[in-house]
Each structure stands twice: as structure tokens, then as C-alpha cells.
Scaffold this active site. Structure first.
Site, PDB file in Angstrom:
ATOM      1  N   ASP A   1      -1.512  -4.608  -2.741  1.00 16.65           N
ATOM      2  CA  ASP A   1      -1.146  -5.195  -1.445  1.00 16.65           C
ATOM      3  C   ASP A   1       0.369  -5.320  -1.304  1.00 16.65           C
ATOM      4  O   ASP A   1       0.930  -5.075  -0.227  1.00 16.65           O
ATOM      5  CB  ASP A   1      -1.793  -6.566  -1.294  1.00 16.65           C
ATOM      6  CG  ASP A   1      -3.289  -6.481  -1.055  1.00 16.65           C
ATOM      7  OD1 ASP A   1      -3.773  -5.365  -0.780  1.00 16.65           O
ATOM      8  OD2 ASP A   1      -3.970  -7.523  -1.146  1.00 16.65           O
TER       9      ASP A   1
ATOM     10  N   GLU B   1      -4.535   3.463   2.519  1.00 10.96           N
ATOM     11  CA  GLU B   1      -3.174   3.806   2.086  1.00 10.96           C
ATOM     12  C   GLU B   1      -2.626   4.953   2.938  1.00 10.96           C
ATOM     13  O   GLU B   1      -1.795   5.730   2.508  1.00 10.96           O
ATOM     14  CB  GLU B   1      -3.145   4.194   0.605  1.00 10.96           C
ATOM     15  CG  GLU B   1      -3.941   5.427   0.231  1.00 10.96           C
ATOM     16  CD  GLU B   1      -5.381   5.117  -0.182  1.00 10.96           C
ATOM     17  OE1 GLU B   1      -5.972   5.992  -0.824  1.00 10.96           O
ATOM     18  OE2 GLU B   1      -5.899   4.032   0.118  1.00 10.96           O
TER      19      GLU B   1
END
Length: 371
Positions: A260, A286
Site C-alpha cells: 500500500d 497495480e
């Protein structure tokens, strides 16, 4: 007690300063209206409002007691501005500067036309028309523009009120008329500004990814389509797909908290490495997308610059980037075109990933839109 009063005073000053320094909202509101399909109806409505200045031109011509040249100059200006801006809004969405000038020039012409009326009651009634320009400026622009409109209304309203009192000696009517002018030009724009700002805060919260602060998938696609609808000639449209390399390995090795943190840093890096006009979104776990209209050399360089910015982060993460570049021109089906461009950028990104990652590949995509 003194300290508490001082603290309260500072807080009030900060509130006023934030209100006064609110940014212009034309760009985000234009994008919002385009994305929701409301732009055509808005353009027609504003065109009608702009055309109303033509009626003021005839009203000024009907006034008496002013030099003929001044009367014709003001009437001609109102006629040209009214027709000009009505035509502009019917043809296309204006720029922020053009829109702001419309509000400022419109307010100025209404004020001059009201002051030129020989009958003070009609002149004072004309001042209420400034509530329209004030509402427009509150809807599309900022506090300073609204306060300019209010200042113009206060000055010309005071002038017309004094004339009404001098000619008719009716103090009650004069004060009531002045109060109506001030109230309309303050309350209406303020209410509009409050509603639009509140709506804007909700739009920002609903359009942004909570982790990175970038646009979410839905908002990115909406903004991207608006770029395709209003191209800039002589420049290139570039769509960049960015995918982090071996991100699953990063999560498995360092934990999801580290993942994160890396995603947050990547969002920051993409914003810093992209031009200020770029639209940036996180469209997958991502996966990131960037779209902009740039000069040809900058468009080709953009994907590599994004990869370098991510590689320079103090996190064990790199990215592969693929770009589809096409000459910026009007595209009838923006929704289909953005899907095609993103597909081409995605294909280029996977080629970069297969070549080892941490690299970029940009390709021209002109043939995608050949009939």
C-alpha cells in the site's frame, strides 16, 4: 478568555481567507457536465442567457438624454457581445478565460445600460439583471469574480437609487429598490456558490481512489472521453498504461502494508512526472493510466519519464509502461476511441514487460482510426 477570543478571531479570518481564495471551478465543472452528458443542454441554456444582452442593446437605444455617440456605442457593444457569446456557446464549449470574460463584460454592460436609463425606476429594475451574471460567475468561477459583480451592482444600484430619490422624493421606494438589488446580487450568487462547492466536494470524494488520491476507473474514463471531444490541433493525444513489475512478489515479501505504501508513492510519482494537464487514474490493483494532449516530442517521452520516476522511489518497485499516440483531432465516438487507445497502450505495456520490465514502449496508433 483573551486567548480564546484571539483563537476564534484567527479561525474566522482563516475561513474568510479560504472563501476568498477558492480556486476557479470552471475546469472541473466543465468536465463533470461533459461526463454526465449535460454539456449540450448547458451550452444551449447559456447561449439563451448570452443572447439576452441583445435586448439590453435595444433598451439602451430607447433611452433619452445621452449623447447619441455614447448610446450607439453601448448598444453596439451589447449587440456584439450578446450575439458573439451566444454563437460561441452554440458552436463549442468556451475556454475558462472566455467564460470569465463573458461574465465580467456582461455585468459591466448591464451596469452601464441601467445607469443610462432616463427613468430611475426602470434603471433600478435593470440593476437586478446583474443577479444573472452574478449567478453565472458563482456557478462557473470563483469568489473574486462574484464579489466583482456585487461591487458593480452596489455602485450602480446606489447611483440609480439616488436618482430615484432626487426625481420622485420617494425615500421608501428608493431604499426598497436598493435593498432588492443588493439582496439579489448577494444571496443568489452565494447560494449557487455554496451548492456547487458542496457538490464539488462530493464529486471529488466519489471520483478519487482512497489510497493513492488518483482518479478511480469510472472517473478516469469520464475525464478521458472529455479530452477526446475537445482536441487541440497540432498536438498529439497520448495514452499511457503503467503496470508495476512483480508487485505480487513485493506484497508476499514485505507485506500488504508495504504494498500500500508503494502504491501511494507511485501515485505521487505519477503526478509529479506528468504534465499539469494530464489525467491520471488508478484503474486496477497495480495498474495506472495517464492521458494528455502534448507536443509530439513530449508525448513520446512521457512513458519513459513515468518509468524513471517510479524507479527513483525509495521502494522496491519498478514499472513497465506502454503508450498509444495519435494525432489529436475530433473523434465522433469518444467512448469507443478511448477503449481502442487503452487497448493499444496495454499491448505496448505487455511488450515492455516481456522485454524485462522497468522500461517503456511508445507506438503511433494512427491506423486505429482510419476509416
Amino acid at each position: 478568555m483573551t486567548s480564546s477570543k484571539a483563537s476564534s478571531g484567527r479561525e474566522k479570518r482563516r475561513v474568510v481567507q479560504r472563501w476568498w481564495n477558492q480556486p476557479d471551478q470552471f475546469d472541473w465543472l466543465s468536465g463533470y457536465l461533459h461526463a454526465r452528458g449535460l454539456a449540450p443542454a448547458t451550452r444551449r441554456l447559456v447561449a439563451v442567457i448570452s443572447a439576452a444582452l441583445v435586448l439590453m442593446a435595444f433598451g439602451v437605444l430607447g433611452s433619452r438624454g445621452h449623447p447619441t455617440v455614447l448610446t450607439y456605442v453601448v448598444s453596439a457593444a451589447a449587440l456584439v457581445v450578446g450575439i458573439g457569446y451566444a454563437t460561441l456557446w452554440l458552436r463549442r464549449w468556451p475556454t475558462r478565460r472566455q467564460s470569465l470574460l463573458m461574465g465580467v463584460i456582461g455585468a459591466t454592460l448591464i451596469a452601464i445600460g441601467s445607469a443610462m436609463q432616463t427613468e430611475p425606476v426602470i434603471a433600478l429594475m435593470g440593476c437586478t439583471g446583474l443577479a444573472v451574471t452574478g449567478g453565472y460567475l458563482a456557478f462557473f468561477h470563483n469568489t473574486r469574480a462574484v464579489m466583482f459583480n456585487l461591487a458593480v451592482a452596489a455602485v450602480v444600484g446606489t447611483y440609480c437609487t439616488l436618482r430615484l430619490f432626487e426625481m420622485h422624493q420617494d425615500e421608501v421606494s428608493a431604499i426598497a429598490g436598493f435593498w432588492l438589488v443588493v439582496e439579489l446580487n448577494f444571496a443568489v450568487p452565494l447560494a449557487i456558490q455554496t451548492v456547487v462547492r458542496t457538490m464539488g466536494a462530493d464529486v471529488v470524494r466519489s471520483d478519487h481512489d482512497a489510497l493513492t488520491g488518483l482518479l478511480n476507473r469510472r472517473a478516469f474514463y469520464e475525464r478521458a472521453r472529455s479530452i477526446l471531444r475537445e482536441p487541440r490541433t497540432g498536438e498529439d493525444l497520448v495514452v499511457v498504461m503503467v503496470d508495476l513489475d512483480h508487485f505480487k512478489h513485493l506484497n508476499d515479501t514485505y507485506g500488504h502494508l508495504a504494498g500500500d505504501q508503494a502504491l501511494t508513492a507511485v501515485g505521487w510519482a505519477l503526478r509529479k512526472a506528468s504534465p499539469g494537464s494530464a489525467i491520471i487514474g488508478r484503474t486496477g490493483g497495480e495498474e495506472f493510466l495517464v492521458i494528455d494532449v502534448l507536443p509530439a516530442e513530449e508525448a513520446v517521452e512521457l512513458p519513459a519519464a513515468l518509468c524513471r520516476a517510479i524507479d527513483a522511489l525509495p521502494h522496491p518497485v519498478t514499472a513497465s509502461a506502454g503508450a498509444a499516440i495519435v494525432e489529436s483531432h475530433p473523434i465522433p465516438d469518444a467512448a469507443a476511441a478511448i477503449e481502442t487507445l487503452i487497448g493499444a497502450a496495454d499491448s505496448a505495456m505487455y511488450q515492455a514487460k516481456r522485454a524485462g520490465g522497468n522500461r517503456a514502449l511508445a507506438q503511433r496508433a494512427a491506423e486505429l482510426f482510419r476509416s
